[in-house]
Design an enzyme around this catalytic site. Structure first.
Site, PDB file in Angstrom:
ATOM      1  N   SER A 156      19.361  16.337  67.704  1.00 50.57           N
ATOM      2  CA  SER A 156      20.893  16.597  67.048  1.00 50.57           C
ATOM      3  C   SER A 156      21.482  18.212  66.896  1.00 50.57           C
ATOM      4  O   SER A 156      21.543  18.208  65.661  1.00 50.57           O
ATOM      5  CB  SER A 156      21.151  15.794  65.845  1.00 50.57           C
ATOM      6  OG  SER A 156      19.900  14.684  65.623  1.00 50.57           O
TER       7      SER A 156
ATOM      8  N   ARG B  59      10.472  12.124  64.212  1.00 48.44           N
ATOM      9  CA  ARG B  59      10.085  11.366  64.356  1.00 48.44           C
ATOM     10  C   ARG B  59       9.740  11.408  65.523  1.00 48.44           C
ATOM     11  O   ARG B  59      10.451  11.125  66.881  1.00 48.44           O
ATOM     12  CB  ARG B  59      10.751   9.973  64.440  1.00 48.44           C
ATOM     13  CG  ARG B  59      11.461  10.572  62.422  1.00 48.44           C
ATOM     14  CD  ARG B  59      12.535   8.477  61.801  1.00 48.44           C
ATOM     15  NE  ARG B  59      12.684   9.038  63.451  1.00 48.44           N
ATOM     16  CZ  ARG B  59      13.684   7.120  62.976  1.00 48.44           C
ATOM     17  NH1 ARG B  59      13.279   6.395  61.827  1.00 48.44           N
ATOM     18  NH2 ARG B  59      15.170   7.524  63.798  1.00 48.44           N
TER      19      ARG B  59
ATOM     20  N   ASP C 243      21.709  12.939  67.728  1.00 46.52           N
ATOM     21  CA  ASP C 243      21.803  10.748  66.087  1.00 46.52           C
ATOM     22  C   ASP C 243      23.053  10.679  66.268  1.00 46.52           C
ATOM     23  O   ASP C 243      22.640   9.833  66.086  1.00 46.52           O
ATOM     24  CB  ASP C 243      20.994  11.848  65.304  1.00 46.52           C
ATOM     25  CG  ASP C 243      22.401  13.391  64.363  1.00 46.52           C
ATOM     26  OD1 ASP C 243      22.955  13.882  64.746  1.00 46.52           O
ATOM     27  OD2 ASP C 243      21.804  13.493  63.345  1.00 46.52           O
TER      28      ASP C 243
END
Length: 541
Positions: free
Chosen positions: A194, A130, A247
């Protein structure tokens, strides 16, 4: 007299007919009983199965499912083991050999909801990537624009340079659409990455190992911020990476922006990980200053818990098979028992086992020869199927029937659906209880009377029972004088990268300050006076 004779004649005619009918019925019953008895003798096991097909009543099915059940006493034992592994990760003497690495993140300033400004964010944590433009408006208010891009399998396992070039291309496309290119402003960027990293600064981290299906070459032990910035510069993009978090840390920070009691971050999605706020005097691996605040967020990398064999007491043959067929055998053992990447596969293996034992899908044996169906292929039972199956209530099993059709089982019976749902519930319940036990360790360790856990991830958000099962487990294991709450923030990992930079801004620390002022004309004057950050305000300034 004539009436009596007629009656007698009629009775004489009826009696033989009744006798013949009775003899016929008796013969039929005897033959039926004989056939039934012969069937029972010839196939006693199948007969027994038909009598006890309900999952909870079938001893053979329960024997398989029982291997997934973990008692409270076992969970308490696992909690003690996790505490020992955490201590090993925090100690400079044992850190190198520790499986739970407990990396200090260099994130020490926790947001309080007053931070304001704009920042770009990249969020890479799985197959989806994203790009976000985040506007922090203070008073815990956030506005964002985002776009999701897919990471092709070829890039996930290819050359690492191609991965970061792909990320830069996605960023370029997003900024072009949002009219952010060539504006004369170098936009600060927070990077949510992450994967297990050894943090060397707020904007510097070296990848220690790939997880979640990634295996790009030339990235392990390299500074991922440097690799990203080089790709950004090659594309001529006006953006500067000023903060890197994973994350899990991003989730903690995003939740803390709205709830100051947040002290733990948890991810339950494609993979799983946790982080928490630790006192510096307990971090033996800390190599920076001890100024206020005397705390740092610890990135646990708890997915690797059990890599040294200490969870073997609760692992099943299905866990072992999932591990052996993965791209990283012997690694991320805890993650493989919990996360979304593996849960569906565990269910598939159990279904196959019951099928081979003739405990499932008995009416469809003529369809089992097609090994191209998803049921016979690794990964053919998606974790989203587990959630779908568990949403079924009542006796219709409409969702379960649809899932079974998708994996190649046509017209499943009521018993088939009930058994598959029972399997899904036990697999997901075990995962929730293991995650709950891990959280209980952290809540108890923090030692505050009120602790909020920020949680994100597709497994947690979309599974209908995961949160409830996890909370029930924690209510048993968390100290009775502690109140805890599980909170979810939309887009937490992406927002968290921006909030991390904004919190640094609030503390008055250098480069991160640009992250909360880019594109904010009414704040430009406050930036220009800061010599450390002026060079980030405009390209080539």
């Amino acid at each position: 007299m004539s009436l009596n004779i007629a009656q007698i004649l009629q009775d004489d005619l009826i009696t033989p007919m009744v006798r013949k009918t009775a003899y016929g019925l008796a013969t039929t019953c005897i033959l039926g009983a004989a056939v039934y008895a012969g069937y029972c003798v010839a196939a006693p096991e199948k007969h027994i199965i038909r009598q006890h097909r309900h999952p909870e009543l079938n001893d053979q099915i329960e024997k398989v499912v029982d291997s997934l059940k973990i008692t409270d006493d076992q969970l308490i034992h696992i909690m003690h083991i996790l505490e020992e592994e955490m201590s090993a990760g925090l100690s400079p003497i044992t850190h190198k050999q520790a499986t739970v690495k407990m990396f200090p993140t260099y994130v020490r300033n926790i947001p309080n909801g007053t931070e304001v400004g704009q920042v770009l964010a990249l969020d890479l944590g799985g197959t989806n990537f994203r790009v976000l433009l985040i506007d922090l408006r203070g008073n815990a208010r956030v506005e964002l624009t985002s776009k999701i891009f897919v990471i092709p399998q070829s890039i996930m396992i290819g050359d690492g340079r191609h991965l970061f070039c792909h990320l830069a291309e996605c960023l370029y496309d997003f900024m072009l659409k949002e009219n952010l290119l060539r504006t004369g402003i170098c936009y600060p960027l927070g990077f949510t990455f992450s994967f297990p990293c050894r943090q060397e600064g707020l904007a510097s981290a070296r990848l220690t190992s790939w997880t979640k299906g990634f295996s790009c070459s030339g990235v392990v032990n390299e500074d991922v911020v440097k690799l990203l910035q080089e790709a950004i510069n090659e594309k001529g993009i006006n953006a500067k990476c000023v903060a890197l978090v994973n994350d899990t840390v991003g989730t903690l920070m995003a939740c803390a922006y709205k709830d100051p009691a947040t002290a733990i971050g948890l991810i339950l999605g494609t993979g799983t990980n946790a982080c928490y706020i630790e006192n510096l005097d307990k971090v033996g691996t800390w190599n920076s200053d001890y100024d206020e605040p005397k705390q740092v967020i610890i990135n646990m990398e708890w997915g690797a818990f059990g890599d040294n064999g200490r969870l073997n007491l609760i692992r099943t043959k299905y866990d072992e098979e999932v591990d052996l067929s993965s791209i990283n055998p012997g690694k991320q053992i805890f993650e493989k028992m919990i996360s979304g990447m593996y849960m569906g596969e565990i269910v598939r293996l159990i279904i196959l086992d019951l099928l081979q034992q003739e405990l499932l899908f008995l009416g469809h044996r003529d369809t089992y020869g097609d090994y191209k169906t998803p049921l016979y292929n690794r990964g053919g039972f998606y974790t989203k199927f587990v959630s779908t199956v568990e949403t079924d209530e009542g006796i219709k099993f409409s969702n379960t029937r649809r899932v079974l059709e998708d994996i190649g089982i046509h017209n499943p019976t009521y018993d088939d659906c009930a058994i598959v749902q029972h399997i899904c519930r036990q697999v997901s319940k075990r995962a929730a209880r293991l995650a709950g036990a891990g959280l209980a360790v952290l809540v108890n360790r923090i030692g505050k009377s009120d602790v909020t856990v920020g949680v994100d991830g597709s497994l947690y958000r979309y599974h209908p029972r995961f949160k409830r099962n996890m909370e029930r487990c924690m209510e048993t294991l968390v100290n009775k004088d502690v109140k805890f709450a599980l909170e979810t923030i939309p887009d937490a990992s992406g927002i968290g990268a921006a909030v991390t930079a904004a919190a640094e801004c609030r503390s008055g620390k250098g480069a991160a300050m640009v992250a909360c002022v880019a594109g904010k004309p009414y704040l430009v004057n406050s930036i220009v006076s800061d010599e450390e950050t002026a060079d980030y305000e405009k390209i080539n300034s």
